[in-house]
Design a protein around this motif. Structure first.
Motif, PDB file in Angstrom:
ATOM      1  N   GLN A  93       1.000  10.799   0.070  1.00  0.00           N
ATOM      2  CA  GLN A  93       0.735   9.364   0.223  1.00  0.00           C
ATOM      3  C   GLN A  93      -0.135   9.084   1.447  1.00  0.00           C
TER       4      GLN A  93
ATOM      5  N   LYS B 143       7.108   2.832  -5.271  1.00  0.00           N
ATOM      6  CA  LYS B 143       5.932   3.415  -5.917  1.00  0.00           C
ATOM      7  C   LYS B 143       6.087   4.923  -6.074  1.00  0.00           C
ATOM      8  N   SER B 144       6.620   5.600  -5.075  1.00  0.00           N
ATOM      9  CA  SER B 144       6.834   7.044  -5.187  1.00  0.00           C
ATOM     10  C   SER B 144       7.806   7.369  -6.311  1.00  0.00           C
TER      11      SER B 144
ATOM     12  N   LEU C  41      -3.689   9.859   0.592  1.00  0.00           N
ATOM     13  CA  LEU C  41      -4.279   8.786  -0.211  1.00  0.00           C
ATOM     14  C   LEU C  41      -4.655   7.593   0.655  1.00  0.00           C
TER      15      LEU C  41
ATOM     16  N   HIS D  66       5.714  14.372  -0.717  1.00  0.00           N
ATOM     17  CA  HIS D  66       5.498  12.955  -1.013  1.00  0.00           C
ATOM     18  C   HIS D  66       4.831  12.239   0.166  1.00  0.00           C
TER      19      HIS D  66
ATOM     20  N   SER E 197      -3.108   2.746  -7.787  1.00  0.00           N
ATOM     21  CA  SER E 197      -2.534   2.717  -6.440  1.00  0.00           C
ATOM     22  C   SER E 197      -3.625   2.689  -5.387  1.00  0.00           C
TER      23      SER E 197
ATOM     24  N   PHE F  38       6.588   2.163  -0.526  1.00  0.00           N
ATOM     25  CA  PHE F  38       6.531   3.618  -0.589  1.00  0.00           C
ATOM     26  C   PHE F  38       7.679   4.166  -1.434  1.00  0.00           C
TER      27      PHE F  38
ATOM     28  N   LEU G 222      -2.239   6.617 -10.186  1.00  0.00           N
ATOM     29  CA  LEU G 222      -2.856   7.001  -8.916  1.00  0.00           C
ATOM     30  C   LEU G 222      -4.116   6.195  -8.654  1.00  0.00           C
TER      31      LEU G 222
ATOM     32  N   SER H 113       0.813  -1.218   0.000  1.00  0.00           N
ATOM     33  CA  SER H 113       0.000   0.000   0.000  1.00  0.00           C
ATOM     34  C   SER H 113       0.844   1.264   0.000  1.00  0.00           C
ATOM     35  N   ALA H 114       2.165   1.113  -0.001  1.00  0.00           N
ATOM     36  CA  ALA H 114       3.098   2.252  -0.053  1.00  0.00           C
ATOM     37  C   ALA H 114       2.987   3.138   1.178  1.00  0.00           C
TER      38      ALA H 114
END
Length: 269
Positions: free
Chosen positions: A160, A54-55, A163, A156, A77, A51, A74, A43-44
């Motif tokens: 995140q 994915k970032s 989200l 960032h 994600s 994280f 996005l 899930s980052a």
């Protein structure tokens, strides 16, 4: 790691269907913890491996001015976060209690999950004592052994977390008011659709055609042999044509024909 933990559930319970799981944290606590670590990584969540990776990908797409792909990433994600990061561990280890009480995963599975969990955390730690530099060491375009991208910037991390919190908030609201779809028995098909749907339909169609063709052939054969049987019965039965009294003239003609045939056979032989 998330899929490794579900493999352990499959090994112990015999299924990974959400409709048949729930409450497994009582009997598989270590697997539940590793599953949560895997869910956080996929899930980052900051300070987890997903994280960083994915970032990096999303930022590279945005800096390359691929805005449509950026929006699609996005959306994907958020979908991964809702499905794999929240739904899988929630319905497998929490949610309602399925009543299944099984043994914890074998030690070798726990060891493998432990190593994967350590890497998910260690490779996301920045600084000289973290493992993020080893992850960046696999990348091209390095400058003095350090990657240019730094995922732990304020924008960032905040983006995140926004989200993640939005997805968790939406999930809780839907569950709270009974709007989240209940888990149900279903089949999720991909390539196996070709033989589980298309192939099965072709076999069923062929079986139906063969059954109808067999019935048609059987009908015509029965009709044919029934007709022959009726004709033979009409000729050779006690009430048939050969059993009727023949006129004396016909008998004389038959006897004369038989004598002529006998004379011809004797003459030529």
């Amino acid at each position: 790691l998330l899929f490794m933990s579900m493999a352990a559930v499959l090994h112990r319970v015999g299924t990974v269907k959400a409709s048949e799981l729930g409450g497994l944290f009582r009997s598989m606590p270590y697997t539940a913890v590793f599953c949560m670590v895997g869910a956080a990584a996929i899930s980052a969540v900051p300070l987890f491996g997903g994280f960083v990776a994915k970032s990096m990908i999303i930022a590279a797409v945005f800096e390359g001015h691929h805005y449509i792909v950026f929006a699609m990433l996005l959306f994907a994600s958020a979908g991964v976060l809702e499905h794999s990061g929240i739904k899988v561990p929630y319905f497998a280890f929490f949610a309602h209690d399925s009543g299944k009480r099984v043994a914890e995963a074998p030690w070798n599975m726990l060891a493998a999950m432990g190593i994967a969990a350590f890497l998910c955390i260690y490779l996301a730690i920045p600084g000289p004592f973290g493992g993020m530099q080893y992850l960046y060491g696999l990348l091209p375009n390095e400058v003095a052994g350090e990657a240019k991208f730094n995922p732990y910037t304020g924008d960032h991390v905040v983006f995140q977390m926004q989200l993640i919190m939005a997805a968790m908030f939406a999930f809780n609201i839907l569950k709270r008011y009974g709007l989240y779809p209940d888990e149900r028995r279903a089949q999720i098909l991909d390539v196996d659709w070709t033989y589980r749907r298309l192939g099965l339909s072709i076999l069923q169609w062929g079986s139906a055609i063969w059954t109808r063709l067999g019935a048609l052939v059987t009908y015509y054969m029965r009709t044919f042999f029934t007709g022959i049987g009726k004709r033979l019965f009409a000729v050779f039965s006690p009430a048939g044509a050969l059993s009727h009294d023949a006129p004396s003239g016909i008998a004389s003609v038959l006897i004369a024909g038989m004598l002529a045939a006998a004379l011809l056979i004797v003459y030529f032989l």
